[in-house]
Design an enzyme around this catalytic site. Structure first.
Site, mmCIF file in Angstrom:
data_model
loop_
_atom_site.group_PDB
_atom_site.id
_atom_site.type_symbol
_atom_site.label_atom_id
_atom_site.label_comp_id
_atom_site.label_asym_id
_atom_site.label_seq_id
_atom_site.Cartn_x
_atom_site.Cartn_y
_atom_site.Cartn_z
ATOM 1 N N ARG A 222 -41.645 -20.548 13.808
ATOM 2 C CA ARG A 222 -40.680 -21.673 14.032
ATOM 3 C C ARG A 222 -41.253 -22.529 14.057
ATOM 4 N NH1 ARG A 222 -41.929 -20.560 19.828
ATOM 5 N NH2 ARG A 222 -42.761 -22.927 19.860
ATOM 6 N N HIS A 226 -39.835 -24.244 20.612
ATOM 7 C CA HIS A 226 -39.101 -23.431 21.526
ATOM 8 C C HIS A 226 -38.349 -24.241 21.573
ATOM 9 C CE1 HIS A 226 -37.651 -20.170 23.417
ATOM 10 N NE2 HIS A 226 -37.898 -21.041 24.729
ATOM 11 N N TYR A 235 -50.246 -25.156 22.615
ATOM 12 C CA TYR A 235 -50.852 -23.709 22.219
ATOM 13 C C TYR A 235 -50.532 -23.616 21.336
ATOM 14 C CZ TYR A 235 -45.555 -23.747 22.613
ATOM 15 O OH TYR A 235 -44.305 -23.504 21.496
HETATM 16 C C1 LIG Z 1 -34.993 -12.577 31.141
HETATM 17 C C2 LIG Z 1 -35.990 -13.096 30.573
HETATM 18 N N1 LIG Z 1 -36.741 -13.612 30.890
HETATM 19 C C3 LIG Z 1 -37.190 -15.235 30.454
HETATM 20 C C4 LIG Z 1 -36.822 -15.909 29.551
HETATM 21 C C5 LIG Z 1 -37.041 -17.335 29.488
HETATM 22 N N2 LIG Z 1 -37.698 -17.276 28.031
HETATM 23 C C6 LIG Z 1 -36.437 -18.166 27.654
HETATM 24 S S1 LIG Z 1 -36.488 -17.917 25.286
HETATM 25 C C7 LIG Z 1 -38.091 -16.772 25.866
HETATM 26 C C8 LIG Z 1 -39.504 -16.216 25.262
HETATM 27 C C9 LIG Z 1 -38.828 -16.013 23.628
HETATM 28 O O1 LIG Z 1 -39.483 -15.487 22.469
HETATM 29 P P1 LIG Z 1 -38.603 -14.683 21.581
HETATM 30 O O2 LIG Z 1 -37.887 -13.315 22.095
HETATM 31 O O3 LIG Z 1 -39.636 -14.368 20.517
HETATM 32 O O4 LIG Z 1 -37.925 -15.262 20.783
HETATM 33 P P2 LIG Z 1 -37.933 -17.019 20.128
HETATM 34 O O5 LIG Z 1 -37.554 -17.756 21.486
HETATM 35 O O6 LIG Z 1 -39.357 -17.499 19.677
HETATM 36 O O7 LIG Z 1 -36.629 -16.859 19.305
HETATM 37 C C10 LIG Z 1 -38.453 -16.900 27.505
HETATM 38 C C11 LIG Z 1 -39.340 -15.910 27.971
HETATM 39 C C12 LIG Z 1 -35.811 -15.401 29.608
HETATM 40 N N3 LIG Z 1 -34.359 -17.092 29.130
HETATM 41 N N4 LIG Z 1 -35.127 -14.485 30.249
#
Ligand SMILES: Cc1ncc(C[n+]2csc(CCOP(=O)(O)OP(=O)(O)O)c2C)c(N)n1
Ligand SMILES: Cc1ncc(C[n+]2csc(CCOP(=O)(O)OP(=O)(O)O)c2C)c(N)n1
Ligand SMILES: [Mg+2]
Ligand SMILES: [Mg+2]
Lengths: 324, 325, 324, 325
Positions: A222, A226, A235
């Site tokens: 990425r 985020h 971070y």
């Molecule tokens: C059940 C749940 N827990 C926490 C979140 C908050 N949250 C949104 S994105 C994220 C990180 C997800 O990381 P990843 O699965 O690697 O996807 P990326 O954002 O890197 O594409 C979190 C913790 C959420 N949306 N849903």
């Protein structure tokens, strides 16, 4: 290839344009996917037009590839529910905002298609972080036990917001988690369009031929934050992102094409400017959507509203009436 | 004394909890390096180290279940759910384990933990980011549920929650994180769990709310005052255990009550408040108790939010109807 | 060995006696563990007296080994909460009735001990069915990422009520699921006391030495019904159970001992009859427990009752008062 | 017509659903080979095959999430949670996905599924096996919640639920599975979702309940009748959407009401009923509406059960107090 490269250029332009639109306050928080274009375009390219795609907030490129209209992607991002309703022939679920909860849905979708004798399969996209949720486990286990035709496509982009992949799970790769469910797992260079397409193609064919599920780990990165609300500087070292930027998935294909004289700057500039125009039209359309009113709130809770809901709706309409 | 927002007061409260109790630790998603998506834990990892401010994998049930085990073994975990909509995967751990281990083990094992849950709408967020499901936790025996609406209470209730020998669901009104400022003492103050605050005296009608909706309630009470109508404004601060005395004393005096919450109406906590009032004050009531709540619809996206959330106008309207009845 | 064999004989006698007590209506539903004695006794034997054990409704033998008094096991089964409170020096959680939810607790317990500089570790016991729950995944992943000293001890007894292991998950073994979490996984003959003890011992030592978690799959079999309310005839061939009965874990050790002249029928008969007496005393004690009253209900919701609870308690006491 | 228990009526209802809709299928733990721990699905796997009566791994979130996907793709899954206490791991799927896909997709995607949940105490079961958390589901916009107390309604509501285009939480009173018998038609009868039943006419007091507590309520009403007191007994049958008209019509007539549920008191569904009554009938009320509920304690094991569950005496006592007030 040219078609797919075109899609990647389109995706990159769309993504960058969205970032600037968000900064102008015309979009709610936006989750950029710069750096993941090859993964999303390559994987979606392996699907039939009517296959199911169950993806996330970061997978706009894949959803668009599978037929999700641009203006609807924007509708959602301007905060309008109509963005969640793709055209009837498009089998793409609205982007999953919860992490992990959507993969089980793909299992049900593909299973239902099989039960109804259709050849449709389902692909679900998710990130490295999503693999830590219990629902990832239950989805993979159900798919394995019932041999459901699902392609689990993980974009391991190195980070889950601020958590690095190394602290997300202690397994060496995400691909090897497939062993726990008796399904094949493969890791591919997520920035290599051809590698991604081939792996996805094999998995899709296997699913369609009744060969069951596959887990694909596309290793990518990425490049951006985020979301527009995030500050990666808190971070991670910017050097890391710069390093990955050098492995730009678009550049690799561009070189391949130009070596074969199938690429020119004019062509690329043209694609980009047309993309910007399309994006402009799409966002304009999204912004021109009817302003939500009482019925917008109440008419999609159930197929037909219940008596208590009608009473509440009348309450709201009375209030709105008072205001003008 | 410094002027702090609720966000700053919570940060200060967490810091003093980590100082006061060596068994205290923070665990959650992105609370360390980034200091949380709302920056509530900003700087705490650098100050107290990664052993006490723990960034976890994305797994809410795991966060609560592991935190529960730590609590049973004598720690005082302060867990963060990133948004209330993401606390649902942890509901099983909270209801089946956290809330009842003391009963199951006849006091041998206990779960002195705090689960911090940012909740509520009004920030134009994406789906699942505007939930107000406090009723689920309030309905679960063995849990205490608190929800501050001001910086001082935020710090004081947080420290009381960490000190409490039982599990506390600590709800944080996202919309007010940075919109209210007030003087908050440096000392590790406490605000007793179970006591509501009468924010404004009045003899015409009792207005009861908590958390984010206190904003609209305060504005409505002020607006009515301009018209010479005396609104007695109560900030519950704690949902469980409910401060019945304070509510009853007020309604016995005013004979009229309006309850304001942003949660869906049916079986929301507003219904519990109304029920308690009619049980104790029926004969004093001059008019039906009115609920001003969210609708029984899915919480809308940004462009529909204003239709869903109770507005000052809605609160004022309900007060008027109650007075005219 | 003799000590452990004695424990197995005790466990077998306790289990059979409990079955008959249940039939007499003196116990609520009971979940027998006949056939799993070697797994439970061998694993628990590897623990230090003050280590944590977080087990299930079927693990009475292991809990007893770790110091959980017989009369408390019975107290719970006669429907009295006091059965959930082991003596202060016994670090055994009340048996988990929910499937899967308790493994994360073991991770927290062991982690807390490490944070407090204690050398205590935690062992959690669960079945093949429990591995399908999302919480199994989250527990394993947390343990792997944070290197927590937990021993995940799975008794794969072939069945989860009516679901055979083969339909529970598509992985070849349960042990190999450890790969997905970067921890060692081993499969052992769960009916071989020595094999189980050795595997458990290694895992316990590794956990104590800071070597992190281990997953152990003990392959065994549930000879009896899932619970006294279950009828295995509805879902499995009796031949299967008979076949496994021939691999009786007790018999194997008995032979080993008698070959070394360390076993006699008298000795065994003596252990059994003493067990029956102990069981009688324990159940009698459980049955003689104070009948629950209002305070029993209200005084363990919180450390000190709240005003609303006091009002409700008064309400109940008034009602009870009326009755007599 | 045959005399059937609720268990038999449900079995018959499931069979006729599988006959009527080829898209219907059953999914759950141990529902196939053993016919479910309560034998509600007994014989259906043999009759309709393993493709339509599916034994799943032990994973409630998976059952609901996968069933949800099937529903979106056009099937009509009828899912079983083995006990209500084991539906908590599925709460996230139910609230975040099942209940709101229609709203999220503006009708493009829907979840016409039924989640069968045996609930309630009184059978001396182990921990987590006696839950009555209907309020959680009733508080969730987008879900309908029904709960039969008689064989005929069990079959009729079940078929109406399967036919309903939206997700329905179907609560089954464990304690009544085999204790009530009545004539149930062979035909695929329907009982409309959203309509309460006035089981007994009376002019002195309105007694409102649903599910398992209808047993105590019926006995209490009968006992009062012997004393010449006319109890109007209402079986709600549906919690969402609530049949407000039937409730209001009755209380406007009697001026007194008692609500009986076995769930914990605070923020339970009883509070919603009380609130609706006082909103519509305040001026007709002669006495406070009384709640007879479970306590705000953890549901006790066998030997303490009778202390927790509302008894006929408690219901009668509450009626008396309401009449004397
Ligand atoms: C059940 C749940 N827990 C926490 C979140 C908050 N949250 C949104 S994105 C994220 C990180 C997800 O990381 P990843 O699965 O690697 O996807 P990326 O954002 O890197 O594409 C979190 C913790 C959420 N949306 N849903
Ligand atoms: C969360 C949850 N879901 C379902 C159940 C019902 N249930 C009790 S035991 C059991 C099977 C468990 O099988 P396994 O894990 O193999 O343990 P075993 O009974 O074979 O020892 C089920 C489904 C439960 N207790 N908890
Ligand atoms: Mg990621
Ligand atoms: Mg098993």
């Amino acid at each position: 290839t040219l078609r797919l490269y075109r899609a990647m250029v389109f995706a990159r332009a769309y993504d960058r344009k969205s970032m600037s639109l968000q900064r102008q306050g015309r979009l709610a928080t936006y989750a950029p996917f710069e750096g993941q274009e090859a993964a999303q375009v390559g994987a979606a390219a392996a699907l039939e037009p009517d296959d199911w795609l169950v993806a996330t907030y970061r997978d706009a490129a894949a959803m668009w590839m599978q037929g999700y209209p641009l203006e609807l992607l924007f509708a959602g991002r301007t905060g309008h529910e109509s963005g969640g309703r793709p055209p009837d022939h498009v089998n793409v679920m609205p982007p999953s905002i919860t992490v992990g909860g959507h993969m089980v849905h793909a299992v049900g979708l593909a299973w239902a298609e099989r039960l109804r004798g259709s050849s449709r399969i389902a692909m679900t996209m998710f990130g490295d972080g999503a693999t830590s949720e219990g629902d990832f486990h239950e989805a993979m286990n159900f798919a394995g036990v019932f041999g459901v035709g699902v392609v689990f496509f993980c974009q391991n982009n190195g980070w889950a917001i601020s958590l690095p992949r190394s602290e997300q799970t202690a397994s060496e790769t995400i691909a090897e988690k497939a062993i726990a469910y008796g399904m094949p797992g493969v890791q591919v260079d997520g920035n290599d369009l051809f590698a991604v397409y081939q792996a996805a193609r094999e998995a899709v064919d296997r699913a369609r031929d009744g060969g069951g599920p596959t887990l694909i780990e596309a290793v990518t990165y990425r490049i951006g934050p985020h979301t527009t609300a995030d500050d990666p500087g808190r971070y991670r070292e910017s050097a890391e992102a710069e390093d990955w930027a050098r492995r730009d998935p678009l550049e690799r294909v561009r070189i391949f094409l130009s070596e074969r004289d199938r690429w020119t700057e004019e062509w690329q500039a043209d694609v980009e400017s047309r993309t910007f125009d399309e994006v402009e039209r799409a966002i304009a359309h999204a912004e021109s959507l009817y302003p939500p009113d009482a019925s917008h709130l109440f008419d999609a809770v159930f197929e037909s509203p219940t008596a208590p809901l009608d009473r509440q709706r009348a309450e709201l309409e009375a209030l709105l009436g008072d205001e003008d | 004394m410094a002027e702090l927002t609720i966000a700053q007061a919570l940060n200060a409260g967490l810091a003093s909890a980590l100082e006061e109790w060596e068994q205290a630790l923070l665990m959650g998603e992105d609370i360390g390096r980034t200091g949380g998506v709302f920056r509530i834990t900003d700087g705490l990892r650098d100050r107290f180290g990664p052993d006490r401010v723990i960034d976890t994998p994305v797994a809410e049930s795991g966060i609560v279940g592991v935190g529960f085990g730590m609590a049973v073994a004598g720690m005082r975990p302060i867990l963060e759910m990133q948004f209330m909509g993401f606390s649902y995967p942890a509901v099983d751990q909270i209801i089946n384990h956290v809330s009842r281990i003391r009963h199951r083990s006849r006091h041998r094992f206990t779960a002195p933990l705090v689960i911090r849950i940012p909740y509520g709408g009004g920030i134009g967020a994406a789906e699942h980011h505007s939930e107000s499901a406090e009723a689920i936790y309030a309905h679960t025996p063995g849990l205490k549920v608190v929800v501050p609406s001001r910086p001082h209470d935020a710090k004081g209730l947080l420290l009381a929650a960490v000190e409490d020998p039982d599990p506390v669901i600590f709800l944080e009104p996202i919309r007010l994180y940075r919109s209210v400022k007030e003087e908050v003492g440096e000392a590790p103050i406490r605000v007793a769990i179970g006591s509501a605050a009468v924010e404004r005296q009045g003899s015409d009608v009792t207005l009861i709310s908590y958390g984010a909706m206190m904003k609209e309630s305060r504005l409505a009470a002020a607006a009515m005052a301009e018209e010479g109508i005396g609104v007695e404004l109560i900030d519950l601060r704690t949902l469980v255990p409910l401060d019945v005395e304070t509510i009853v004393r007020s309604v016995d005096k005013t004979g009229r009550a309006v309850v304001v919450t942003e949660a869906p109406r049916t079986a929301g906590f507003a219904s519990e408040i109304v029920t308690v009032i009619q049980e104790h004050c029926l004969y004093a009531l001059h008019a039906p108790i009115r609920r001003v709540t969210g609708w029984d619809t899915v919480f809308p996206l940004k462009r529909g939010e204003s239709l869903y959330l109770p507005s000052v106008d809605r609160v004022v309207g309900a007060i008027r109807m109650t007075l005219e009845a």
